[in-house]
Motif scaffolding. Sequence first.
Motif, short mmCIF file in Angstrom:
data_model
loop_
_atom_site.label_atom_id
_atom_site.label_comp_id
_atom_site.label_asym_id
_atom_site.label_seq_id
_atom_site.Cartn_x
_atom_site.Cartn_y
_atom_site.Cartn_z
N ARG A 57 4.14 16.10 0.87
CA ARG A 57 2.97 16.13 -0.20
C ARG A 57 3.79 16.08 -1.65
O ARG A 57 4.92 16.53 -1.64
N SER A 58 3.14 15.92 -2.49
CA SER A 58 3.83 15.86 -4.00
C SER A 58 3.90 17.34 -4.20
O SER A 58 2.94 17.98 -4.16
N THR A 103 -3.38 7.69 5.99
CA THR A 103 -4.80 8.23 6.34
C THR A 103 -4.74 8.07 8.05
O THR A 103 -5.58 8.49 8.65
N ASN A 150 6.27 9.98 -7.74
CA ASN A 150 4.76 9.70 -7.73
C ASN A 150 4.32 9.18 -9.18
O ASN A 150 3.89 10.34 -10.05
N GLY A 173 1.34 1.11 -2.28
CA GLY A 173 0.79 1.79 -3.33
C GLY A 173 0.20 3.16 -2.88
O GLY A 173 0.54 3.64 -1.90
N ASN A 174 -0.51 3.74 -3.77
CA ASN A 174 -1.38 5.05 -3.51
C ASN A 174 -2.81 4.80 -2.91
O ASN A 174 -3.11 3.49 -3.20
N ILE A 230 -8.28 -0.32 1.72
CA ILE A 230 -7.30 -0.69 0.43
C ILE A 230 -6.26 -1.57 1.13
O ILE A 230 -5.59 -1.88 0.36
N GLU A 260 10.89 10.73 -4.07
CA GLU A 260 9.92 9.82 -4.30
C GLU A 260 9.27 10.53 -5.66
O GLU A 260 8.39 11.39 -5.62
N ILE A 283 -7.72 16.04 -3.07
CA ILE A 283 -6.88 17.13 -2.72
C ILE A 283 -6.46 18.01 -4.10
O ILE A 283 -6.04 18.95 -4.17
N PHE A 335 -4.61 11.18 10.19
CA PHE A 335 -5.85 12.18 10.13
C PHE A 335 -6.75 11.65 11.30
O PHE A 335 -7.34 12.44 12.11
N VAL A 343 3.02 5.43 6.54
CA VAL A 343 1.60 5.80 7.14
C VAL A 343 1.04 6.89 6.91
O VAL A 343 1.55 7.81 6.93
N LEU A 369 -3.48 17.30 -5.43
CA LEU A 369 -2.30 17.72 -5.30
C LEU A 369 -1.93 19.07 -5.22
O LEU A 369 -1.15 19.94 -5.64
N GLY A 374 -3.44 1.81 4.00
CA GLY A 374 -4.23 0.90 5.24
C GLY A 374 -3.33 0.67 6.55
O GLY A 374 -3.98 -0.04 7.27
N SER A 412 3.17 10.32 1.61
CA SER A 412 2.88 11.82 1.17
C SER A 412 1.65 12.35 1.14
O SER A 412 0.55 11.59 1.25
N GLY A 413 1.72 13.62 1.66
CA GLY A 413 0.34 14.43 1.72
C GLY A 413 -0.37 14.15 3.04
O GLY A 413 -1.27 14.66 3.46
C1 LIG Z 1 -5.47 13.59 2.01
C2 LIG Z 1 -4.57 12.73 1.46
C3 LIG Z 1 -3.48 13.45 0.40
C4 LIG Z 1 -2.40 12.87 -0.17
N1 LIG Z 1 -1.60 13.53 -0.80
C5 LIG Z 1 -0.76 12.63 -1.68
C6 LIG Z 1 0.27 13.21 -2.19
O1 LIG Z 1 0.51 14.58 -2.51
N2 LIG Z 1 1.30 12.48 -3.06
C7 LIG Z 1 1.17 11.07 -3.09
O2 LIG Z 1 1.79 10.51 -3.76
N3 LIG Z 1 0.10 10.47 -2.41
C8 LIG Z 1 -0.50 11.27 -1.62
N4 LIG Z 1 -1.68 10.70 -0.90
C9 LIG Z 1 -1.70 9.42 -0.83
C10 LIG Z 1 -0.86 8.89 0.27
O3 LIG Z 1 0.18 9.28 0.27
C11 LIG Z 1 -0.85 7.12 0.52
O4 LIG Z 1 -0.17 6.70 -0.63
C12 LIG Z 1 -2.38 6.58 0.49
O5 LIG Z 1 -3.19 7.21 1.20
C13 LIG Z 1 -2.68 5.11 0.77
O6 LIG Z 1 -2.04 4.96 2.31
P1 LIG Z 1 -2.86 5.16 3.59
O7 LIG Z 1 -4.27 4.07 3.27
O8 LIG Z 1 -1.96 4.92 4.52
O9 LIG Z 1 -3.62 6.37 3.62
C14 LIG Z 1 -2.51 11.61 -0.09
C15 LIG Z 1 -3.64 10.93 0.61
C16 LIG Z 1 -4.51 11.38 1.27
C17 LIG Z 1 -5.46 10.75 2.42
#
Ligand SMILES: Cc1cc2nc3c(=O)[nH]c(=O)nc-3n(C[C@H](O)[C@H](O)[C@H](O)COP(=O)(O)O)c2cc1C
Length: 282
Positions: free
Chosen positions: A38-39, A253, A120, A186-187, A206, A118, A64, A256, A251, A66, A231, A14-15
């Motif tokens: 995104r949420s 980060t 959140n 997780g998040n 993480i 989903e 961000i 980006f 997936v 949300l 991660g 998400s996001g």
């Molecule tokens: C820029 C950004 C925006 C995100 N926006 C949301 C969001 O809107 N809702 C949500 O549940 N998680 C959001 N996340 C969290 C990601 O969905 C993810 O759970 C978290 O970054 C861990 O996974 P990663 O290490 O692969 O990024 C966001 C993460 C980032 C980096």
Amino acid sequence: MSDWPFTNPVLTASGCGGTGRDLAAYGELAALGGFVTRSVTLQERPGGAEPRIVESPSGLVNAIGLQNPGVVGFLRDELPALLDLGASVVVSIAGHSLGEYAELARTLGRTDGVVALEVNLSVPDPLGSGLLDAREPFQAGSVVGSCRRDLRAGMLLLVKLRSDVTRVAETARAVVEAGADAVVVGNAQPAALPDGRAGGLSGSAIRPQSLRCAAEVARALPETPVIGCGGIMDADDARAYLAAGACAVQVGTALFHDPTTAFRIAQELERPTEPAAGKDDR
Ligand SMILES: Cc1cc2nc3c(=O)[nH]c(=O)nc-3n(C[C@H](O)[C@H](O)[C@H](O)COP(=O)(O)O)c2cc1C
């Protein structure tokens, strides 16, 4: 449980895939298991002050807040394009109250083309964001119960939990008992930007902790599908989650750094390779 709608185990987190339009320049969204939005909240949220994303060692810290167009704007401006692009759309929802979660579920849970919601429950800083603080298992269960009621038949209900080693299995049990079909673990983790504002840490930093939490939930609830998130930068990281008991991954980060990552991981997982054991943790 509703039928599993994901044809392969790699989804976006998400996001992290924007509105999907930019990501679609790097691969077919239909080639992913799913695209998680995104949420979405009931009302539009303008998001936090700049800077909103800062690099940290082995990860990103984001604040961000949300930012999103609200459910009406999402249905009007974002969902149609995602469906045109052939994405299997999972809509992430976040609310300020039980009533808001229920209303979002009622609206989106009957929308054609959406394959799953989903919920959140894992915002790193819910109170600071003005969102419902559902960190306690009973609160998490209440949110899920209020969402489950009005979903159309066949709509999968995912619940995204924070990777909190002390509570994650207990919270997962509570949300499954309340009607969740699957859990996402997780998040981003609570962290601070260099200027001290609250944010969420994501990326390689993480992975070990999220992996442990996903493994604990998979062990505690062997009948429940677990989707690992945190991660995942390459196919070996994804395999580590699958080996720990997850049935799919998200997936975030990594997109980006390289927007092709999720597409590449999906392709690589289709090819048989050595298991991830022994890989150095970067
Ligand atoms: C820029 C950004 C925006 C995100 N926006 C949301 C969001 O809107 N809702 C949500 O549940 N998680 C959001 N996340 C969290 C990601 O969905 C993810 O759970 C978290 O970054 C861990 O996974 P990663 O290490 O692969 O990024 C966001 C993460 C980032 C980096």
